[in-house]
Write an enzyme that holds these catalytic residues in place. Sequence first.
Site, PDB file in Angstrom:
ATOM      1  N   THR A 192       0.831  -1.197   0.000  1.00  0.00           N
ATOM      2  CA  THR A 192       0.000   0.000   0.000  1.00  0.00           C
ATOM      3  C   THR A 192       0.871   1.255   0.000  1.00  0.00           C
ATOM      4  O   THR A 192       0.537   2.256  -0.651  1.00  0.00           O
ATOM      5  CB  THR A 192      -0.924   0.015   1.233  1.00  0.00           C
ATOM      6  OG1 THR A 192      -1.580  -1.236   1.338  1.00  0.00           O
ATOM      7  CG2 THR A 192      -1.958   1.116   1.111  1.00  0.00           C
ATOM      8  N   THR A 193       2.004   1.206   0.710  1.00  0.00           N
ATOM      9  CA  THR A 193       2.923   2.342   0.722  1.00  0.00           C
ATOM     10  C   THR A 193       3.448   2.626  -0.683  1.00  0.00           C
ATOM     11  O   THR A 193       3.742   3.776  -1.025  1.00  0.00           O
ATOM     12  CB  THR A 193       4.101   2.065   1.677  1.00  0.00           C
ATOM     13  OG1 THR A 193       3.569   1.719   2.961  1.00  0.00           O
ATOM     14  CG2 THR A 193       5.017   3.263   1.818  1.00  0.00           C
TER      15      THR A 193
ATOM     16  N   TYR B 169     -12.794  -5.507   0.531  1.00  0.00           N
ATOM     17  CA  TYR B 169     -14.066  -5.067  -0.027  1.00  0.00           C
ATOM     18  C   TYR B 169     -15.091  -6.187  -0.195  1.00  0.00           C
ATOM     19  O   TYR B 169     -16.236  -6.042   0.207  1.00  0.00           O
ATOM     20  CB  TYR B 169     -13.896  -4.319  -1.369  1.00  0.00           C
ATOM     21  CG  TYR B 169     -15.172  -3.604  -1.788  1.00  0.00           C
ATOM     22  CD1 TYR B 169     -15.581  -2.450  -1.147  1.00  0.00           C
ATOM     23  CD2 TYR B 169     -15.991  -4.125  -2.783  1.00  0.00           C
ATOM     24  CE1 TYR B 169     -16.765  -1.822  -1.490  1.00  0.00           C
ATOM     25  CE2 TYR B 169     -17.173  -3.511  -3.139  1.00  0.00           C
ATOM     26  CZ  TYR B 169     -17.559  -2.358  -2.494  1.00  0.00           C
ATOM     27  OH  TYR B 169     -18.736  -1.747  -2.831  1.00  0.00           O
TER      28      TYR B 169
ATOM     29  N   TYR C 190      -0.712 -10.610   5.194  1.00  0.00           N
ATOM     30  CA  TYR C 190      -0.837  -9.251   5.714  1.00  0.00           C
ATOM     31  C   TYR C 190      -2.234  -9.067   6.273  1.00  0.00           C
ATOM     32  O   TYR C 190      -3.215  -9.024   5.531  1.00  0.00           O
ATOM     33  CB  TYR C 190      -0.557  -8.265   4.579  1.00  0.00           C
ATOM     34  CG  TYR C 190      -0.559  -6.804   4.959  1.00  0.00           C
ATOM     35  CD1 TYR C 190      -0.508  -6.370   6.273  1.00  0.00           C
ATOM     36  CD2 TYR C 190      -0.585  -5.835   3.958  1.00  0.00           C
ATOM     37  CE1 TYR C 190      -0.502  -5.019   6.588  1.00  0.00           C
ATOM     38  CE2 TYR C 190      -0.567  -4.481   4.259  1.00  0.00           C
ATOM     39  CZ  TYR C 190      -0.534  -4.077   5.576  1.00  0.00           C
ATOM     40  OH  TYR C 190      -0.522  -2.740   5.883  1.00  0.00           O
TER      41      TYR C 190
ATOM     42  N   ARG D  45      -7.941  -1.529   6.714  1.00  0.00           N
ATOM     43  CA  ARG D  45      -7.998  -1.269   5.277  1.00  0.00           C
ATOM     44  C   ARG D  45      -8.843  -2.292   4.525  1.00  0.00           C
ATOM     45  O   ARG D  45      -9.331  -2.002   3.440  1.00  0.00           O
ATOM     46  CB  ARG D  45      -6.582  -1.259   4.674  1.00  0.00           C
ATOM     47  CG  ARG D  45      -5.808   0.028   4.958  1.00  0.00           C
ATOM     48  CD  ARG D  45      -4.511   0.064   4.168  1.00  0.00           C
ATOM     49  NE  ARG D  45      -3.770   1.294   4.394  1.00  0.00           N
ATOM     50  CZ  ARG D  45      -3.842   2.377   3.631  1.00  0.00           C
ATOM     51  NH1 ARG D  45      -4.673   2.391   2.599  1.00  0.00           N
ATOM     52  NH2 ARG D  45      -3.119   3.442   3.898  1.00  0.00           N
TER      53      ARG D  45
ATOM     54  N   LYS E  36       2.437 -10.370   8.557  1.00  0.00           N
ATOM     55  CA  LYS E  36       2.586  -8.945   8.835  1.00  0.00           C
ATOM     56  C   LYS E  36       1.332  -8.518   9.571  1.00  0.00           C
ATOM     57  O   LYS E  36       0.256  -8.415   8.986  1.00  0.00           O
ATOM     58  CB  LYS E  36       2.760  -8.160   7.529  1.00  0.00           C
ATOM     59  CG  LYS E  36       2.866  -6.649   7.726  1.00  0.00           C
ATOM     60  CD  LYS E  36       2.916  -5.925   6.389  1.00  0.00           C
ATOM     61  CE  LYS E  36       2.955  -4.412   6.589  1.00  0.00           C
ATOM     62  NZ  LYS E  36       2.908  -3.670   5.306  1.00  0.00           N
TER      63      LYS E  36
ATOM     64  N   ILE F 166       7.789  -4.569   8.942  1.00  0.00           N
ATOM     65  CA  ILE F 166       7.710  -4.080   7.563  1.00  0.00           C
ATOM     66  C   ILE F 166       7.263  -2.637   7.689  1.00  0.00           C
ATOM     67  O   ILE F 166       6.120  -2.353   8.010  1.00  0.00           O
ATOM     68  CB  ILE F 166       6.763  -4.927   6.707  1.00  0.00           C
ATOM     69  CG1 ILE F 166       7.324  -6.353   6.577  1.00  0.00           C
ATOM     70  CG2 ILE F 166       6.594  -4.310   5.317  1.00  0.00           C
ATOM     71  CD1 ILE F 166       6.461  -7.305   5.771  1.00  0.00           C
TER      72      ILE F 166
END
Length: 290
Positions: A43-44, A106, A131, A136, A159, A201
Amino acid sequence: MFKGALTATVTPFLNGKVDEDGYRDLIEFQIEQGIDGIVPCGTTGESPTLSHAEHKQVVEIAVEAVNKRVPVIAGAGSNSTQEAIELTRHAMQCGADATLQVTPYYNKPTQEGCYQHFKAIAEVGLPMVIYNIKGRCGINIETPTMARLAELDQVVAVKEASGSIQQMADVYRTCGEKMTLLSGDDGVTLPLLAIGGKGIISVLSNLLPAEMTKLCRLWDEGDAKGALDHFMWMLPMMKAIFFESNPIPIKALMAEKGLIKSGETRLPITPISDGVKEKVFQVFREAGVL
């Protein structure tokens, strides 16, 4: 398989395109500063707005630029299992050491759906880091599901960014011998290390790779007081990089320091607002970083 500080790298943009030379320079800076691993296309790295071609381009650049000096964990997650499989196959073909697989977002699958999603990706044959980030994705991977996933040979780490230290401790208690626990949130790095985690991370390590690496190594060497002092110095900066949505603040900081040519982001991620920029920069000035 993975430990210490690994950077979830930003994707530098220049005039709307991936700045390939700038990305190579960023990776070189990371390795020179002693980082323990590189994680492109998270995402980063603004993976939601990279085209498929750009996504593959960024992973290829990372693998080539790193050249086996540190591990590369390629972001390959999707809320489409088939798409995640395809991205994983590409990461495997170009030589990534593992993939980062986010919880399907989603469409909100059941716990069984989550398990089957990751199991199907594992069948590609490349190690994966799961993750877990409910904030999110809208769903949490519950600990019993994580325990099932830990039985899969290719699931080597998680993560954790669930926001619950208690859940993270439960994951370590249940799965600690079978999968590595990594922090997915800079601000809980030290607490996670204290309950059995092996690293982070990180977003902040885009700017401060040596400092994030130092935090992990102080703890690993048994210097709890040194790790605590270092963490407390970093904590205001860890908070400031989320004053606006990631990676807006970290890109602005990196551009200010000359680590990337521009703080350019891609819609719907917007440039940092003036008021927030001053607040973020002030935190880093007070820390002696800017």
